[in-house]
Design an enzyme around this catalytic site. Structure first.
Site, PDB file in Angstrom:
ATOM      1  N   LYS A  86     -28.960 -31.191 -34.863  1.00 31.46           N
ATOM      2  CA  LYS A  86     -29.305 -32.506 -34.345  1.00 31.46           C
ATOM      3  C   LYS A  86     -30.624 -32.455 -33.560  1.00 31.46           C
ATOM      4  O   LYS A  86     -31.627 -32.091 -34.123  1.00 31.46           O
ATOM      5  CB  LYS A  86     -28.137 -33.044 -33.517  1.00 31.46           C
ATOM      6  CG  LYS A  86     -26.751 -32.816 -34.170  1.00 31.46           C
ATOM      7  CD  LYS A  86     -26.573 -33.562 -35.471  1.00 31.46           C
ATOM      8  CE  LYS A  86     -25.338 -33.130 -36.266  1.00 31.46           C
ATOM      9  NZ  LYS A  86     -24.077 -33.128 -35.545  1.00 31.46           N
ATOM     10  N   ARG A 145     -26.397  -9.153 -39.156  1.00 32.56           N
ATOM     11  CA  ARG A 145     -25.213  -9.808 -38.570  1.00 32.56           C
ATOM     12  C   ARG A 145     -25.087  -9.472 -37.081  1.00 32.56           C
ATOM     13  O   ARG A 145     -24.698 -10.307 -36.274  1.00 32.56           O
ATOM     14  CB  ARG A 145     -23.929  -9.410 -39.328  1.00 32.56           C
ATOM     15  CG  ARG A 145     -22.665  -9.951 -38.653  1.00 32.56           C
ATOM     16  CD  ARG A 145     -21.466 -10.068 -39.578  1.00 32.56           C
ATOM     17  NE  ARG A 145     -21.266  -8.900 -40.415  1.00 32.56           N
ATOM     18  CZ  ARG A 145     -20.861  -7.692 -39.987  1.00 32.56           C
ATOM     19  NH1 ARG A 145     -20.574  -7.508 -38.712  1.00 32.56           N
ATOM     20  NH2 ARG A 145     -20.734  -6.684 -40.824  1.00 32.56           N
ATOM     21  N   ASP A 197     -19.638 -29.736 -25.205  1.00 31.07           N
ATOM     22  CA  ASP A 197     -20.480 -29.937 -26.389  1.00 31.07           C
ATOM     23  C   ASP A 197     -21.658 -30.799 -25.941  1.00 31.07           C
ATOM     24  O   ASP A 197     -21.505 -31.976 -25.628  1.00 31.07           O
ATOM     25  CB  ASP A 197     -19.658 -30.639 -27.483  1.00 31.07           C
ATOM     26  CG  ASP A 197     -20.430 -30.802 -28.791  1.00 31.07           C
ATOM     27  OD1 ASP A 197     -21.676 -30.893 -28.737  1.00 31.07           O
ATOM     28  OD2 ASP A 197     -19.794 -30.859 -29.853  1.00 31.07           O
ATOM     29  N   TYR A 203     -16.317 -35.403 -31.710  1.00 26.98           N
ATOM     30  CA  TYR A 203     -16.859 -35.351 -33.075  1.00 26.98           C
ATOM     31  C   TYR A 203     -15.698 -35.172 -34.064  1.00 26.98           C
ATOM     32  O   TYR A 203     -14.793 -34.362 -33.821  1.00 26.98           O
ATOM     33  CB  TYR A 203     -17.831 -34.172 -33.146  1.00 26.98           C
ATOM     34  CG  TYR A 203     -18.446 -33.956 -34.499  1.00 26.98           C
ATOM     35  CD1 TYR A 203     -19.403 -34.839 -34.985  1.00 26.98           C
ATOM     36  CD2 TYR A 203     -18.062 -32.886 -35.298  1.00 26.98           C
ATOM     37  CE1 TYR A 203     -19.969 -34.648 -36.230  1.00 26.98           C
ATOM     38  CE2 TYR A 203     -18.627 -32.682 -36.543  1.00 26.98           C
ATOM     39  CZ  TYR A 203     -19.582 -33.570 -37.002  1.00 26.98           C
ATOM     40  OH  TYR A 203     -20.131 -33.378 -38.235  1.00 26.98           O
TER      41      TYR A 203
HETATM   42  C1  LIG Z   1     -22.762 -32.621 -35.718  1.00 23.59           C
HETATM   43  C2  LIG Z   1     -21.928 -32.280 -34.556  1.00 23.59           C
HETATM   44  C3  LIG Z   1     -21.097 -31.166 -34.563  1.00 23.59           C
HETATM   45  C4  LIG Z   1     -20.969 -30.268 -35.785  1.00 23.59           C
HETATM   46  O1  LIG Z   1     -22.177 -29.672 -36.089  1.00 23.59           O
HETATM   47  P1  LIG Z   1     -22.623 -29.204 -37.583  1.00 23.59           P
HETATM   48  O2  LIG Z   1     -23.942 -28.591 -37.349  1.00 23.59           O
HETATM   49  O3  LIG Z   1     -22.644 -30.426 -38.427  1.00 23.59           O
HETATM   50  O4  LIG Z   1     -21.588 -28.246 -38.056  1.00 23.59           O
HETATM   51  C5  LIG Z   1     -20.359 -30.892 -33.423  1.00 23.59           C
HETATM   52  N1  LIG Z   1     -20.417 -31.685 -32.346  1.00 23.59           N
HETATM   53  C6  LIG Z   1     -21.210 -32.788 -32.300  1.00 23.59           C
HETATM   54  C7  LIG Z   1     -21.236 -33.625 -31.080  1.00 23.59           C
HETATM   55  C8  LIG Z   1     -21.973 -33.132 -33.408  1.00 23.59           C
HETATM   56  O5  LIG Z   1     -22.742 -34.222 -33.377  1.00 23.59           O
END
Ligand SMILES: *Cc1c(COP(=O)(O)O)cnc(C)c1O
Length: 384
Positions: A195, A46, A170, A98
């Site tokens: 992603k 952790r 983000d 998101y």
């Molecule tokens: C998918 C996504 C998230 C969340 O991510 P997870 O890995 O699904 O928890 C946050 N911001 C954006 C822009 C995303 O596409």
């Protein structure tokens, strides 16, 4: 060194035990001490893990910042960063973020007395007017999901800093290949590594990056305290995915451009949302702020929900699924899938109509992708 070289080599060095060229998966919760008070850099996963550390060093180099922490999911990144704030603070957040981010901000905000103001951050004067002594952060997501609206990171970071607030970006949709928010003034960057960074739809992961000793320290301590850190095997997969980030992003973008051009000409399509098209209202900002236009394309159908459903059911290569950024192409309906949790009212505010379809363009042959969409759209034109 160039990004492609860094993506392969940064944070990675041949394994000291056997010379393995690939980073070993240290799938271990704990590490043996050599003597009392003496360990070899790691004591408990952790707090730190050698596989995770390699990914973190790699990510920090790609984004051009001083620290990165790999966490379990993108949402874990958002949730962890939210813990930087306290009761009475205010966050100004983009209104077409998101869906999961909006849900988390609303619920956590209410529960912990942090006020979250959702607004259109393209209106910089309105942002300036909304800033108060309580405002501790501007939450920026660009391009937005699913409408591919852009926000001017540099301008918003400047407003944030003038009011002693943080600029948080983000950067999931473009990855460091196409956008480097720290060079535009960001204080914190988050990623859903699920992603493009991992890119193969076989892991969920996230990352938090920062660029000051104070934030590096606070975020590292939060991840250790909350236990939101990523698992060794997951970080290994993401590190492996990143080695091909640059060529994948190029292909995603080439294909997205072909698909966007095709859709823009189609009679069943009302509008196409893609920053690479000259018709995109913020095409100039995209050229200035980004190094590429990315692999996400959204479009609005002329017909109603029946037409939408027909298209969603008809594609053969595009799979009906949420998520994005993998090598395979996906199609989805934000109003009932990715953005359902946002609620109808918030969706209307953000301009996400029921006719909007979102595509995550994969790296298949572009002719096949266009042909698949052409066939799926064929039946719909007749109804209009
Ligand atoms: C998918 C996504 C998230 C969340 O991510 P997870 O890995 O699904 O928890 C946050 N911001 C954006 C822009 C995303 O596409």
């Amino acid at each position: 060194m160039g990004l492609q070289t860094e993506s392969i080599h940064a944070g990675v060095s041949p394994d000291k035990a056997y010379g393995a060229i690939m980073t070993p998966i240290y799938q271990s919760s704990t590490f043996v001490f050599e003597d009392i008070g003496q360990h070899r850099g790691f004591d408990y996963t952790r707090s730190g893990n050698p596989t995770r550390k390699a990914l973190e060093e790699n990510l920090a180099v790609l984004e051009g910042c001083s620290a990165a922490v790999a966490v379990t999911t993108g949402m874990a990144a958002v949730a962890t960063v939210m813990h930087l704030f306290r009761t009475g603070d205010e966050i100004i957040c983009t209104d077409d973020c998101y869906g999961g981010t909006a849900r988390l901000m609303k619920t956590m905000g209410e529960q912990f007395g942090i006020s979250v103001v959702f607004m259109n951050l393209r209106d910089e004067q309105a942002v300036e007017a909304a800033m108060s002594a309580r405002t501790k952060a501007i939450w920026i997501e660009t391009p937005s999901n699913p409408l591919l609206n852009l926000l001017d990171i540099e301008a918003l970071a400047e407003i944030a800093h003038r009011h002693d607030a943080l600029a948080i970006v983000d950067n999931t949709f473009l990855s460091p290949m196409f956008q480097q928010p720290f060079s535009l003034g960001a204080d914190i960057v988050i990623h859903s590594t699920t992603k493009y960074l991992n890119g193969h739809s076989d892991v969920v992961g996230g990352a938090i990056l920062s660029n000051s000793p104070e934030l590096d320290e606070r975020i590292g301590a939060l991840v250790n305290t909350l236990g939101t850190c990523a698992q060794p095997f997951d970080t290994w997969l993401v590190l492996r995915g990143i080695k091909t980030l640059v060529p994948r992003m190029r292909l995603h973008e080439q294909n997205a451009m072909q698909v966007a051009r095709f859709l823009a000409e189609h009679s069943a399509v009302e509008r196409v949302f893609y920053p690479g098209l000259e018709s995109h209202p913020q095409h100039d900002l995209a050229r200035h702020q980004q190094k590429g236009f990315g692999g996400m394309v959204s479009f609005e159908l002329k017909g109603g929900i029946e037409e939408v459903n027909k298209v969603l059911r008809s594609t053969k290569i595009f799979a009906l699924a949420e998520s994005l950024g993998g090598v395979e192409s996906l199609i989805e309906h934000p109003a009932t899938m990715s953005h359902a949790s946002m609620g109808a009212e918030h969706r209307a505010l953000a301009g996400i109509g029921d006719g909007v379809i979102r595509l995550s363009i994969g790296i298949e042959d572009s002719e096949d992708l266009v042909a698949d969409l052409a066939e799926a759209l064929d039946g719909t034109t007749g109804h209009l």
